[in-house]
Design a protein around this motif. Structure first.
Motif, PDB file in Angstrom:
ATOM      1  N   ASP A  13       0.702  -1.149  -0.030  1.00  0.00           N
ATOM      2  CA  ASP A  13      -0.133  -0.041  -0.003  1.00  0.00           C
ATOM      3  C   ASP A  13       0.712   1.423  -0.042  1.00  0.00           C
ATOM      4  O   ASP A  13       0.236   2.561  -0.367  1.00  0.00           O
ATOM      5  CB  ASP A  13      -0.934  -0.018   1.177  1.00  0.00           C
ATOM      6  N   ILE A  14       2.060   1.035   0.164  1.00  0.00           N
ATOM      7  CA  ILE A  14       3.053   2.223   0.722  1.00  0.00           C
ATOM      8  C   ILE A  14       3.067   3.226  -0.850  1.00  0.00           C
ATOM      9  O   ILE A  14       2.921   4.486  -0.722  1.00  0.00           O
ATOM     10  CB  ILE A  14       4.362   2.021   1.054  1.00  0.00           C
ATOM     11  N   PRO A  15       3.210   2.817  -2.012  1.00  0.00           N
ATOM     12  CA  PRO A  15       3.100   3.489  -3.125  1.00  0.00           C
ATOM     13  C   PRO A  15       1.819   4.738  -3.241  1.00  0.00           C
ATOM     14  O   PRO A  15       2.000   5.862  -3.317  1.00  0.00           O
ATOM     15  CB  PRO A  15       3.319   2.841  -4.361  1.00  0.00           C
ATOM     16  N   ALA A  16       0.684   3.913  -3.070  1.00  0.00           N
ATOM     17  CA  ALA A  16      -0.638   4.709  -2.986  1.00  0.00           C
ATOM     18  C   ALA A  16      -0.642   5.780  -1.751  1.00  0.00           C
ATOM     19  O   ALA A  16      -1.009   6.987  -2.101  1.00  0.00           O
ATOM     20  CB  ALA A  16      -1.811   3.875  -3.103  1.00  0.00           C
ATOM     21  N   ILE A  17      -0.140   5.119  -0.620  1.00  0.00           N
ATOM     22  CA  ILE A  17      -0.030   6.288   0.484  1.00  0.00           C
ATOM     23  C   ILE A  17       0.736   7.421   0.181  1.00  0.00           C
ATOM     24  O   ILE A  17       0.198   8.453   0.626  1.00  0.00           O
ATOM     25  CB  ILE A  17       0.241   5.646   1.822  1.00  0.00           C
ATOM     26  N   VAL A  18       1.908   6.775  -0.179  1.00  0.00           N
ATOM     27  CA  VAL A  18       2.891   8.126  -0.429  1.00  0.00           C
ATOM     28  C   VAL A  18       2.375   9.044  -1.483  1.00  0.00           C
ATOM     29  O   VAL A  18       2.596  10.411  -1.348  1.00  0.00           O
ATOM     30  CB  VAL A  18       4.223   7.816  -0.498  1.00  0.00           C
ATOM     31  N   ALA A  19       1.698   8.621  -2.305  1.00  0.00           N
ATOM     32  CA  ALA A  19       1.274   9.325  -3.474  1.00  0.00           C
ATOM     33  C   ALA A  19       0.119  10.323  -2.894  1.00  0.00           C
ATOM     34  O   ALA A  19       0.261  11.452  -3.323  1.00  0.00           O
ATOM     35  CB  ALA A  19       0.602   8.659  -4.652  1.00  0.00           C
ATOM     36  N   MET A  20      -0.645   9.863  -1.954  1.00  0.00           N
ATOM     37  CA  MET A  20      -1.674  10.845  -1.419  1.00  0.00           C
ATOM     38  C   MET A  20      -1.100  11.808  -0.388  1.00  0.00           C
ATOM     39  O   MET A  20      -1.451  13.023  -0.553  1.00  0.00           O
ATOM     40  CB  MET A  20      -2.784   9.908  -0.708  1.00  0.00           C
ATOM     41  N   LEU A  21       0.015  11.351   0.216  1.00  0.00           N
ATOM     42  CA  LEU A  21       0.609  12.208   1.102  1.00  0.00           C
ATOM     43  C   LEU A  21       1.411  13.558   0.239  1.00  0.00           C
ATOM     44  O   LEU A  21       1.318  14.590   0.936  1.00  0.00           O
ATOM     45  CB  LEU A  21       1.648  11.682   1.883  1.00  0.00           C
ATOM     46  N   ALA A  22       1.631  13.198  -0.982  1.00  0.00           N
ATOM     47  CA  ALA A  22       2.340  14.063  -1.719  1.00  0.00           C
ATOM     48  C   ALA A  22       1.422  15.069  -2.480  1.00  0.00           C
ATOM     49  O   ALA A  22       1.989  16.068  -3.383  1.00  0.00           O
ATOM     50  CB  ALA A  22       3.410  13.336  -2.607  1.00  0.00           C
ATOM     51  N   ASP A  23       0.294  14.701  -2.629  1.00  0.00           N
ATOM     52  CA  ASP A  23      -0.923  15.165  -3.623  1.00  0.00           C
ATOM     53  C   ASP A  23      -1.440  16.426  -3.050  1.00  0.00           C
ATOM     54  O   ASP A  23      -2.746  16.758  -3.207  1.00  0.00           O
ATOM     55  CB  ASP A  23      -1.714  14.082  -3.821  1.00  0.00           C
ATOM     56  N   GLU A  86      -3.409  11.452  12.711  1.00  0.00           N
ATOM     57  CA  GLU A  86      -2.504  11.996  11.898  1.00  0.00           C
ATOM     58  C   GLU A  86      -2.594  11.460  10.602  1.00  0.00           C
ATOM     59  O   GLU A  86      -2.928  10.412   9.998  1.00  0.00           O
ATOM     60  CB  GLU A  86      -0.958  11.985  12.213  1.00  0.00           C
ATOM     61  N   GLY A  87      -2.005  12.258   9.342  1.00  0.00           N
ATOM     62  CA  GLY A  87      -1.656  11.904   8.013  1.00  0.00           C
ATOM     63  C   GLY A  87      -3.058  11.382   7.421  1.00  0.00           C
ATOM     64  O   GLY A  87      -2.884  10.532   6.454  1.00  0.00           O
ATOM     65  N   VAL A  88      -4.101  12.310   7.848  1.00  0.00           N
ATOM     66  CA  VAL A  88      -5.378  11.803   7.120  1.00  0.00           C
ATOM     67  C   VAL A  88      -5.353  12.475   5.652  1.00  0.00           C
ATOM     68  O   VAL A  88      -5.169  13.454   5.286  1.00  0.00           O
ATOM     69  CB  VAL A  88      -6.496  12.721   7.565  1.00  0.00           C
ATOM     70  N   ARG A  89      -5.552  11.541   4.473  1.00  0.00           N
ATOM     71  CA  ARG A  89      -5.461  11.694   3.421  1.00  0.00           C
ATOM     72  C   ARG A  89      -6.448  11.133   2.303  1.00  0.00           C
ATOM     73  O   ARG A  89      -6.842   9.669   2.713  1.00  0.00           O
ATOM     74  CB  ARG A  89      -4.121  11.409   2.434  1.00  0.00           C
ATOM     75  N   ILE A  90      -7.213  11.567   1.491  1.00  0.00           N
ATOM     76  CA  ILE A  90      -8.315  10.774   0.762  1.00  0.00           C
ATOM     77  C   ILE A  90      -7.775  11.169  -0.593  1.00  0.00           C
ATOM     78  O   ILE A  90      -7.328  12.255  -1.095  1.00  0.00           O
ATOM     79  CB  ILE A  90      -9.709  11.624   0.880  1.00  0.00           C
ATOM     80  N   HIS A  91      -7.746  10.036  -1.544  1.00  0.00           N
ATOM     81  CA  HIS A  91      -7.601  10.285  -3.070  1.00  0.00           C
ATOM     82  C   HIS A  91      -8.408  11.253  -3.483  1.00  0.00           C
ATOM     83  O   HIS A  91      -9.499  11.575  -3.249  1.00  0.00           O
ATOM     84  CB  HIS A  91      -7.691   8.881  -3.659  1.00  0.00           C
ATOM     85  N   ALA A  92      -7.626  12.223  -4.403  1.00  0.00           N
ATOM     86  CA  ALA A  92      -8.323  13.426  -5.080  1.00  0.00           C
ATOM     87  C   ALA A  92      -9.860  12.930  -5.530  1.00  0.00           C
ATOM     88  O   ALA A  92     -10.572  13.527  -5.601  1.00  0.00           O
ATOM     89  CB  ALA A  92      -7.492  13.915  -5.879  1.00  0.00           C
ATOM     90  N   ASP A  93      -9.815  11.668  -6.419  1.00  0.00           N
ATOM     91  CA  ASP A  93     -10.934  11.396  -7.032  1.00  0.00           C
ATOM     92  C   ASP A  93     -12.252  11.090  -5.993  1.00  0.00           C
ATOM     93  O   ASP A  93     -13.317  10.769  -6.418  1.00  0.00           O
ATOM     94  CB  ASP A  93     -10.853  10.032  -7.636  1.00  0.00           C
ATOM     95  N   GLU A  94     -11.984  10.864  -4.501  1.00  0.00           N
ATOM     96  CA  GLU A  94     -12.820  10.436  -3.519  1.00  0.00           C
ATOM     97  C   GLU A  94     -13.367  11.653  -2.700  1.00  0.00           C
ATOM     98  O   GLU A  94     -14.202  11.548  -1.978  1.00  0.00           O
ATOM     99  CB  GLU A  94     -12.189   9.435  -2.738  1.00  0.00           C
ATOM    100  N   ARG A  95     -12.493  12.831  -2.907  1.00  0.00           N
ATOM    101  CA  ARG A  95     -12.832  13.893  -2.020  1.00  0.00           C
ATOM    102  C   ARG A  95     -14.233  14.402  -2.184  1.00  0.00           C
ATOM    103  O   ARG A  95     -14.631  14.360  -3.153  1.00  0.00           O
ATOM    104  CB  ARG A  95     -11.870  14.927  -2.237  1.00  0.00           C
ATOM    105  N   GLY A  96     -14.866  14.701  -0.954  1.00  0.00           N
ATOM    106  CA  GLY A  96     -16.180  14.992  -0.992  1.00  0.00           C
ATOM    107  C   GLY A  96     -17.318  13.862  -0.946  1.00  0.00           C
ATOM    108  O   GLY A  96     -18.540  13.981  -1.061  1.00  0.00           O
ATOM    109  N   SER A  97     -16.797  12.684  -1.022  1.00  0.00           N
ATOM    110  CA  SER A  97     -17.728  11.473  -0.960  1.00  0.00           C
ATOM    111  C   SER A  97     -18.226  11.046   0.422  1.00  0.00           C
ATOM    112  O   SER A  97     -19.010  10.057   0.413  1.00  0.00           O
ATOM    113  CB  SER A  97     -16.791  10.350  -1.769  1.00  0.00           C
ATOM    114  N   GLY A  98     -17.518  11.562   1.143  1.00  0.00           N
ATOM    115  CA  GLY A  98     -17.958  10.963   2.643  1.00  0.00           C
ATOM    116  C   GLY A  98     -17.033  10.070   2.988  1.00  0.00           C
ATOM    117  O   GLY A  98     -17.033   9.588   4.454  1.00  0.00           O
TER     118      GLY A  98
END
Length: 150
Positions: A13-23, A86-98
Motif C-alpha cells: 500500500d505504500i506507493p498509494a499512501i505516499v502518492a496521497m501524502l504528496a498530492d 495524523e496523516g489523513v489523506r483522501i485520494h483526489a477522486d474521492e474527496r467530497g464522497s464522505g
C-alpha cells in the motif's frame, strides 16, 4: 460506503499512501514518492508498535484513503489515555464522497475501543478546508501547536 474496507496498511500500500501524502502543495514539498525506502522502514517500525495504527481505506482493491492513529497512555487528565489522528489523506477522486468522515469515524470508534478519553489531531495552519471539515465533525480548535525540526 458498504463496499469500503478499512484495514491495516501493508507494504504493497505504500506507493498509494505516499502518492496521497504528496498530492497537495504542502505534501509535495515534504514527501518523496520516488524513494519509498524510508516509508517502508517506517511501516516496519509502526507494525511493531501496538499503539500505532496505520490504516487504509480500500474499495475494489484500490487504496483511496489513509490515516494514522496513535494511542498514548498518559498521566495527565487523571491518567487518561488519548489518541492522535495524523496523516489523513483522501485520494483526489474521492474527496467530497464522505470517505473522510468515514475514516475519522473509524478512528474515533477505535479510540473508544482502546479506552481513550480524548481524541486529538493536528492540521497544518494552511489547510483551512481541512479545519472546517474537522469542526463539522465536532473537533474544536483548542490549542496552539509548536514544532522543532531536528
Amino acid at each position: 460506503m458498504e463496499d469500503l474496507e478499512i484495514r491495516p496498511a501493508v507494504a504493497g500500500d505504500i506507493p498509494a499512501i505516499v502518492a496521497m501524502l504528496a498530492d497537495d502543495p504542502l505534501g509535495a514539498q515534504r514527501e518523496s514518492p520516488d524513494d519509498l525506502a524510508p516509508y517502508l522502514t517506517a511501516l516496519e517500525r509502526l507494525a511493531k508498535d501496538p499503539n500505532q495504527h496505520l490504516v487504509v481505506a480500500v474499495r475494489e482493491d484500490r487504496v483511496i484513503g489513509t490515516l494514522q492513529l496513535t494511542i498514548i497512555p498518559g498521566l495527565s487528565r487523571r491518567g487518561s489515555t488519548r489518541s492522535i489522528i495524523e496523516g489523513v489523506r483522501i485520494h483526489a477522486d474521492e474527496r467530497g464522497s464522505g470517505l473522510g468522515t468515514r475514516l475519522i469515524e473509524w478512528a474515533v470508534d477505535e479510540s473508544r475501543r482502546q479506552g481513550c478519553q480524548l481524541v486529538q489531531l493536528t492540521s497544518d495552519a494552511t489547510r483551512t478546508a481541512a479545519h472546517r471539515f474537522y469542526e463539522r465533525l465536532g473537533f474544536e480548535a483548542s490549542h496552539v501547536g509548536f514544532k522543532l525540526p531536528l
